[in-house]
Write an enzyme that holds these catalytic residues in place. Structure first.
Site, PDB file in Angstrom:
ATOM      1  N   LYS A 127       0.821  -1.215   0.000  1.00  0.00           N
ATOM      2  CA  LYS A 127       0.000   0.000   0.000  1.00  0.00           C
ATOM      3  C   LYS A 127       0.856   1.265   0.000  1.00  0.00           C
ATOM      4  CE  LYS A 127      -2.392  -0.827   3.779  1.00  0.00           C
ATOM      5  NZ  LYS A 127      -1.915  -2.159   4.207  1.00  0.00           N
ATOM      6  N   ARG A 185      -0.258  -8.966  13.324  1.00  0.00           N
ATOM      7  CA  ARG A 185      -0.877  -7.976  12.425  1.00  0.00           C
ATOM      8  C   ARG A 185      -1.746  -8.664  11.368  1.00  0.00           C
ATOM      9  NH1 ARG A 185       4.067  -5.071  10.405  1.00  0.00           N
ATOM     10  NH2 ARG A 185       2.688  -3.744   9.213  1.00  0.00           N
ATOM     11  N   ARG A 214      -9.679   0.712   8.581  1.00  0.00           N
ATOM     12  CA  ARG A 214      -9.198  -0.618   8.954  1.00  0.00           C
ATOM     13  C   ARG A 214     -10.224  -1.374   9.781  1.00  0.00           C
ATOM     14  NH1 ARG A 214      -3.325   0.683   8.577  1.00  0.00           N
ATOM     15  NH2 ARG A 214      -2.124  -1.218   8.790  1.00  0.00           N
ATOM     16  N   ARG A 221      11.537  -1.347  11.142  1.00  0.00           N
ATOM     17  CA  ARG A 221      10.233  -1.096  11.776  1.00  0.00           C
ATOM     18  C   ARG A 221       9.995  -2.132  12.864  1.00  0.00           C
ATOM     19  NH1 ARG A 221       5.157   0.239   7.816  1.00  0.00           N
ATOM     20  NH2 ARG A 221       4.027  -0.835   9.478  1.00  0.00           N
ATOM     21  N   ARG A 230      11.217  -5.843   4.880  1.00  0.00           N
ATOM     22  CA  ARG A 230      11.100  -4.431   5.259  1.00  0.00           C
ATOM     23  C   ARG A 230      11.666  -4.216   6.669  1.00  0.00           C
ATOM     24  NH1 ARG A 230       5.188  -2.055   5.012  1.00  0.00           N
ATOM     25  NH2 ARG A 230       4.948  -3.439   6.793  1.00  0.00           N
TER      26      ARG A 230
HETATM   27  P1  AMP Z   1       0.645   0.848   8.464  1.00  0.00           P
HETATM   28  O1  AMP Z   1       1.853   1.701   8.244  1.00  0.00           O
HETATM   29  O2  AMP Z   1      -0.534   1.273   7.653  1.00  0.00           O
HETATM   30  O3  AMP Z   1       0.948  -0.632   8.311  1.00  0.00           O
HETATM   31  O4  AMP Z   1       0.200   1.061   9.984  1.00  0.00           O
HETATM   32  C1  AMP Z   1       1.081   0.739  11.057  1.00  0.00           C
HETATM   33  C2  AMP Z   1       0.307   0.636  12.349  1.00  0.00           C
HETATM   34  O5  AMP Z   1      -0.332   1.895  12.655  1.00  0.00           O
HETATM   35  C3  AMP Z   1      -0.817  -0.378  12.392  1.00  0.00           C
HETATM   36  O6  AMP Z   1      -0.354  -1.690  12.647  1.00  0.00           O
HETATM   37  C4  AMP Z   1      -1.681   0.176  13.528  1.00  0.00           C
HETATM   38  O7  AMP Z   1      -1.079  -0.081  14.784  1.00  0.00           O
HETATM   39  C5  AMP Z   1      -1.592   1.676  13.280  1.00  0.00           C
HETATM   40  N1  AMP Z   1      -2.655   2.139  12.340  1.00  0.00           N
HETATM   41  C6  AMP Z   1      -2.478   2.657  11.097  1.00  0.00           C
HETATM   42  N2  AMP Z   1      -3.663   2.943  10.520  1.00  0.00           N
HETATM   43  C7  AMP Z   1      -4.620   2.597  11.422  1.00  0.00           C
HETATM   44  C8  AMP Z   1      -6.040   2.598  11.408  1.00  0.00           C
HETATM   45  N3  AMP Z   1      -6.732   3.046  10.336  1.00  0.00           N
HETATM   46  N4  AMP Z   1      -6.688   2.163  12.513  1.00  0.00           N
HETATM   47  C9  AMP Z   1      -6.030   1.721  13.600  1.00  0.00           C
HETATM   48  N5  AMP Z   1      -4.687   1.659  13.670  1.00  0.00           N
HETATM   49  C10 AMP Z   1      -3.974   2.080  12.597  1.00  0.00           C
END
Ligand code: AMP
Length: 191
Positions: free
Chosen positions: A13, A144, A88, A133, A127
């Site tokens: 994404k 996750r 999400r 990360r 990654r």
């Molecule tokens: P991402 O970079 O999109 O993979 O997001 C990393 C982390 O941020 C996720 O595993 C969640 O802990 C948090 N996060 C990001 N977007 C959301 C969302 N829409 N709702 C809840 N937690 C989020």
């Protein structure tokens, strides 16, 4: 045009969002990036979000919905936007629909990136090695994916089931292959 880029963790994404935002001149809104910056800066949002993000759990809906509301209101309708990592949960999707109605946002395409679990795991492990990360550690990756399957996957059915005034164009795209190939598929789906 506005785009929601949806898919499991590791589907690409972030990578695809940056490319699409650049080529379509869209404001790229990544909730994950916003949270990571807030955590690095130690802001109140960051302090609240830190343990959720590091454990691979979702940040509570009210916090993240409030955050997206602020960002979308500030973005206005001068430019389109691309949402990466939001919604999400079904509750977030519902809140987003209400926000679209309130802000008069109509043209929304939902791109759903797909890839098999083993590919997602491989990408997240790589990654983790490249970017460090914390939530790309093997144990957290598994968590996750579980969170995705239980809390996020139902959002797909929510969008597929919509009709009438809130109908959105749902575009499933195969996320396997090179970055360029996947971008080309998304562009084709967007038409
Ligand atoms: P991402 O970079 O999109 O993979 O997001 C990393 C982390 O941020 C996720 O595993 C969640 O802990 C948090 N996060 C990001 N977007 C959301 C969302 N829409 N709702 C809840 N937690 C989020």
């Amino acid at each position: 045009m506005n785009i929601i880029l949806f898919g499991p963790p590791g589907a690409g994404k972030g990578t695809q969002a940056s490319r699409l935002a650049a080529s379509h001149n869209l404001v790229h809104i990544s909730t994950g990036d916003i949270l990571r910056s807030a955590i690095a800066e130690g802001t109140p949002l960051g302090r609240t979000a830190k343990s959720y993000v590091e454990q691979g759990a979702l940040v509570p809906d009210d916090i993240i919905i409030g955050l997206v509301r602020e960002v979308l209101e500030a973005t206005g309708d001068a430019k389109g936007f691309l949402l990466d990592g939001f919604p999400r949960t079904v509750e977030q999707a519902r809140a987003l629909d209400a926000l679209f109605t309130e802000l008069g946002i109509a043209d929304v395409r939902i791109v759903i990136l797909t890839a098999p679990d083993q590919e997602l795991i491989n990408r997240m492990v790589n990654r983790g090695l490249e970017q460090g990360r914390k939530d790309d550690a093997p144990q957290t990756i598994r968590h996750r994916l579980e969170v995705y399957n239980t809390q996020t996957e139902p959002v797909k059915a929510y969008y597929h089931g919509k009709s009438g005034a809130h109908a959105r164009r749902v575009l499933p795209v195969d996320g396997l292959g090179s970055v360029e190939d996947v971008t080309a598929r998304i562009e084709k789906a967007l038409g």
